[in-house]
Design a protein around this motif. Sequence first.
Motif, PDB file in Angstrom:
ATOM      1  N   VAL A  29      35.948  19.825-107.294  1.00 39.98           N
ATOM      2  CA  VAL A  29      35.117  20.651-108.154  1.00 39.98           C
ATOM      3  C   VAL A  29      35.253  22.076-107.646  1.00 39.98           C
ATOM      4  O   VAL A  29      35.169  22.318-106.447  1.00 39.98           O
ATOM      5  CB  VAL A  29      33.649  20.181-108.093  1.00 39.98           C
ATOM      6  N   PRO A  30      35.518  23.041-108.546  1.00 38.01           N
ATOM      7  CA  PRO A  30      35.702  24.420-108.098  1.00 38.01           C
ATOM      8  C   PRO A  30      34.559  24.884-107.208  1.00 38.01           C
ATOM      9  O   PRO A  30      33.394  24.604-107.473  1.00 38.01           O
ATOM     10  CB  PRO A  30      35.739  25.214-109.411  1.00 38.01           C
ATOM     11  N   SER A  31      34.926  25.587-106.148  1.00 39.38           N
ATOM     12  CA  SER A  31      33.901  26.043-105.212  1.00 39.38           C
ATOM     13  C   SER A  31      32.929  26.959-105.930  1.00 39.38           C
ATOM     14  O   SER A  31      33.296  27.723-106.799  1.00 39.38           O
ATOM     15  CB  SER A  31      34.546  26.774-104.027  1.00 39.38           C
ATOM     16  N   GLY A  32      31.682  26.852-105.569  1.00 40.30           N
ATOM     17  CA  GLY A  32      30.652  27.663-106.205  1.00 40.30           C
ATOM     18  C   GLY A  32      30.060  26.998-107.429  1.00 40.30           C
ATOM     19  O   GLY A  32      29.008  27.375-107.893  1.00 40.30           O
ATOM     20  N   MET A  33      30.754  25.982-107.976  1.00 42.34           N
ATOM     21  CA  MET A  33      30.248  25.362-109.184  1.00 42.34           C
ATOM     22  C   MET A  33      29.002  24.537-108.885  1.00 42.34           C
ATOM     23  O   MET A  33      28.029  24.587-109.605  1.00 42.34           O
ATOM     24  CB  MET A  33      31.311  24.481-109.839  1.00 42.34           C
ATOM     25  N   LEU A  34      29.045  23.765-107.827  1.00 44.41           N
ATOM     26  CA  LEU A  34      27.900  22.922-107.507  1.00 44.41           C
ATOM     27  C   LEU A  34      27.213  23.326-106.219  1.00 44.41           C
ATOM     28  O   LEU A  34      26.184  22.766-105.873  1.00 44.41           O
ATOM     29  CB  LEU A  34      28.335  21.450-107.416  1.00 44.41           C
ATOM     30  N   GLY A  35      27.772  24.268-105.515  1.00 42.96           N
ATOM     31  CA  GLY A  35      27.154  24.701-104.260  1.00 42.96           C
ATOM     32  C   GLY A  35      26.188  25.840-104.503  1.00 42.96           C
ATOM     33  O   GLY A  35      26.066  26.370-105.598  1.00 42.96           O
ATOM     34  N   GLY A  36      25.491  26.216-103.465  1.00 41.59           N
ATOM     35  CA  GLY A  36      24.591  27.371-103.559  1.00 41.59           C
ATOM     36  C   GLY A  36      23.232  26.995-104.098  1.00 41.59           C
ATOM     37  O   GLY A  36      22.904  25.834-104.312  1.00 41.59           O
ATOM     38  N   ASP A  37      22.433  28.034-104.355  1.00 37.04           N
ATOM     39  CA  ASP A  37      21.061  27.827-104.803  1.00 37.04           C
ATOM     40  C   ASP A  37      20.973  27.394-106.262  1.00 37.04           C
ATOM     41  O   ASP A  37      20.051  26.692-106.646  1.00 37.04           O
ATOM     42  CB  ASP A  37      20.254  29.117-104.622  1.00 37.04           C
ATOM     43  N   ASN A  38      21.908  27.834-107.099  1.00 36.99           N
ATOM     44  CA  ASN A  38      21.888  27.520-108.522  1.00 36.99           C
ATOM     45  C   ASN A  38      23.186  26.824-108.936  1.00 36.99           C
ATOM     46  O   ASN A  38      24.095  27.470-109.458  1.00 36.99           O
ATOM     47  CB  ASN A  38      21.708  28.797-109.357  1.00 36.99           C
ATOM     48  N   PRO A  39      23.290  25.518-108.708  1.00 36.98           N
ATOM     49  CA  PRO A  39      24.507  24.817-109.112  1.00 36.98           C
ATOM     50  C   PRO A  39      24.741  25.000-110.610  1.00 36.98           C
ATOM     51  O   PRO A  39      23.797  25.017-111.395  1.00 36.98           O
ATOM     52  CB  PRO A  39      24.225  23.359-108.788  1.00 36.98           C
ATOM     53  N   SER A  40      25.996  25.152-111.006  1.00 36.39           N
ATOM     54  CA  SER A  40      26.288  25.443-112.407  1.00 36.39           C
ATOM     55  C   SER A  40      27.615  24.834-112.842  1.00 36.39           C
ATOM     56  O   SER A  40      28.602  24.890-112.115  1.00 36.39           O
ATOM     57  CB  SER A  40      26.329  26.960-112.605  1.00 36.39           C
ATOM     58  N   LEU A  41      27.601  24.295-114.039  1.00 36.99           N
ATOM     59  CA  LEU A  41      28.826  23.838-114.683  1.00 36.99           C
ATOM     60  C   LEU A  41      29.399  24.933-115.580  1.00 36.99           C
ATOM     61  O   LEU A  41      30.434  24.745-116.197  1.00 36.99           O
ATOM     62  CB  LEU A  41      28.544  22.591-115.525  1.00 36.99           C
ATOM     63  N   ALA A  42      28.717  26.061-115.661  1.00 35.49           N
ATOM     64  CA  ALA A  42      29.099  27.130-116.574  1.00 35.49           C
ATOM     65  C   ALA A  42      30.549  27.594-116.420  1.00 35.49           C
ATOM     66  O   ALA A  42      31.222  27.801-117.433  1.00 35.49           O
ATOM     67  CB  ALA A  42      28.142  28.310-116.451  1.00 35.49           C
ATOM     68  N   PRO A  43      31.077  27.761-115.210  1.00 35.73           N
ATOM     69  CA  PRO A  43      32.471  28.208-115.110  1.00 35.73           C
ATOM     70  C   PRO A  43      33.462  27.236-115.774  1.00 35.73           C
ATOM     71  O   PRO A  43      34.373  27.654-116.473  1.00 35.73           O
ATOM     72  CB  PRO A  43      32.723  28.293-113.599  1.00 35.73           C
ATOM     73  N   MET A  44      33.245  25.944-115.585  1.00 36.97           N
ATOM     74  CA  MET A  44      34.118  24.961-116.210  1.00 36.97           C
ATOM     75  C   MET A  44      33.921  24.950-117.721  1.00 36.97           C
ATOM     76  O   MET A  44      34.875  24.885-118.494  1.00 36.97           O
ATOM     77  CB  MET A  44      33.842  23.579-115.611  1.00 36.97           C
ATOM     78  N   LEU A  45      32.679  25.042-118.166  1.00 38.37           N
ATOM     79  CA  LEU A  45      32.394  25.039-119.596  1.00 38.37           C
ATOM     80  C   LEU A  45      32.963  26.276-120.286  1.00 38.37           C
ATOM     81  O   LEU A  45      33.425  26.187-121.426  1.00 38.37           O
ATOM     82  CB  LEU A  45      30.893  24.936-119.841  1.00 38.37           C
ATOM     83  N   ASP A  46      32.939  27.413-119.618  1.00 40.93           N
ATOM     84  CA  ASP A  46      33.525  28.627-120.192  1.00 40.93           C
ATOM     85  C   ASP A  46      34.994  28.418-120.535  1.00 40.93           C
ATOM     86  O   ASP A  46      35.494  28.957-121.520  1.00 40.93           O
ATOM     87  CB  ASP A  46      33.381  29.809-119.232  1.00 40.93           C
ATOM     88  N   GLU A  47      35.690  27.640-119.723  1.00 40.62           N
ATOM     89  CA  GLU A  47      37.106  27.365-119.979  1.00 40.62           C
ATOM     90  C   GLU A  47      37.302  26.283-121.035  1.00 40.62           C
ATOM     91  O   GLU A  47      38.230  26.352-121.833  1.00 40.62           O
ATOM     92  CB  GLU A  47      37.798  26.922-118.687  1.00 40.62           C
ATOM     93  N   ALA A  48      36.442  25.271-121.053  1.00 42.70           N
ATOM     94  CA  ALA A  48      36.641  24.119-121.936  1.00 42.70           C
ATOM     95  C   ALA A  48      36.117  24.318-123.356  1.00 42.70           C
ATOM     96  O   ALA A  48      36.728  23.857-124.320  1.00 42.70           O
ATOM     97  CB  ALA A  48      35.983  22.889-121.322  1.00 42.70           C
ATOM     98  N   LEU A  49      34.988  24.989-123.519  1.00 39.89           N
ATOM     99  CA  LEU A  49      34.336  25.076-124.825  1.00 39.89           C
ATOM    100  C   LEU A  49      35.202  25.646-125.948  1.00 39.89           C
ATOM    101  O   LEU A  49      35.103  25.177-127.077  1.00 39.89           O
ATOM    102  CB  LEU A  49      33.025  25.860-124.716  1.00 39.89           C
ATOM    103  N   PRO A  50      36.054  26.625-125.704  1.00 35.76           N
ATOM    104  CA  PRO A  50      36.873  27.126-126.810  1.00 35.76           C
ATOM    105  C   PRO A  50      37.827  26.088-127.399  1.00 35.76           C
ATOM    106  O   PRO A  50      38.308  26.249-128.523  1.00 35.76           O
ATOM    107  CB  PRO A  50      37.659  28.286-126.183  1.00 35.76           C
ATOM    108  N   ALA A  51      38.097  24.998-126.687  1.00 38.46           N
ATOM    109  CA  ALA A  51      38.996  23.963-127.195  1.00 38.46           C
ATOM    110  C   ALA A  51      38.265  22.840-127.919  1.00 38.46           C
ATOM    111  O   ALA A  51      38.878  22.019-128.588  1.00 38.46           O
ATOM    112  CB  ALA A  51      39.819  23.376-126.045  1.00 38.46           C
TER     113      ALA A  51
END
Length: 185
Positions: A29-51
């Motif tokens: 899983v890309p670093s920063g996606m699930l780590g830190g105080d605010n885990p987020s799927l947003a970076p992956m979704l930003d890439e996938a949603l246009p398809a």
Amino acid sequence: MTPTVSKRFNTLLFSCVLLLAMSSAHAAVPSGMLGGDNPSLAPMLDEALPAVVNVVVTGKPQQMPDNPLFNDPFFRRFFDMPDQQQRQTPRQPTAAGSGVIVDADKGYVLTNHHVVTDAEKIVVRLNDNREYDAKLIGDDPETDIAVLQIKTDDKLTELPIANSDDLRVGDFVVAIGNPFGLRQT
């Protein structure tokens, strides 16, 4: 859910999971996606949603079946059935489903067979609201898969098809769809 609806839903969900898995299931899983105080799927979704697309289908006009019960006012009112004149007016069925662009250069979109069955017109709506008429290239009722093609000079985003053999129980996958035109779910 009826068995047919349940089967179709499971097929769609399974297809989405396979399609939207990362192209390399072994990739972390890309670093920063699930780590830190605010885990987020947003970076992956930003890439996938246009398809991920919405597929809107208009079918051939159909008349309601002629049934003697429909002539009885009690049954018409009880079952909220239209009167004789409304029954004779052909209805044009519509359907909606999800799809995913799998080849941006050729405009190939993968969707479900049951979505495009008996389609007279197929429209693919992208995440940014662009719409394209689509052509059915091929379908397989047994696997409930259909391939559409949209023609455009616009830039499209595609998602690669992952190899399900590379997935293991516990791997991180996300299912994204747009079955009712409500944006992604």
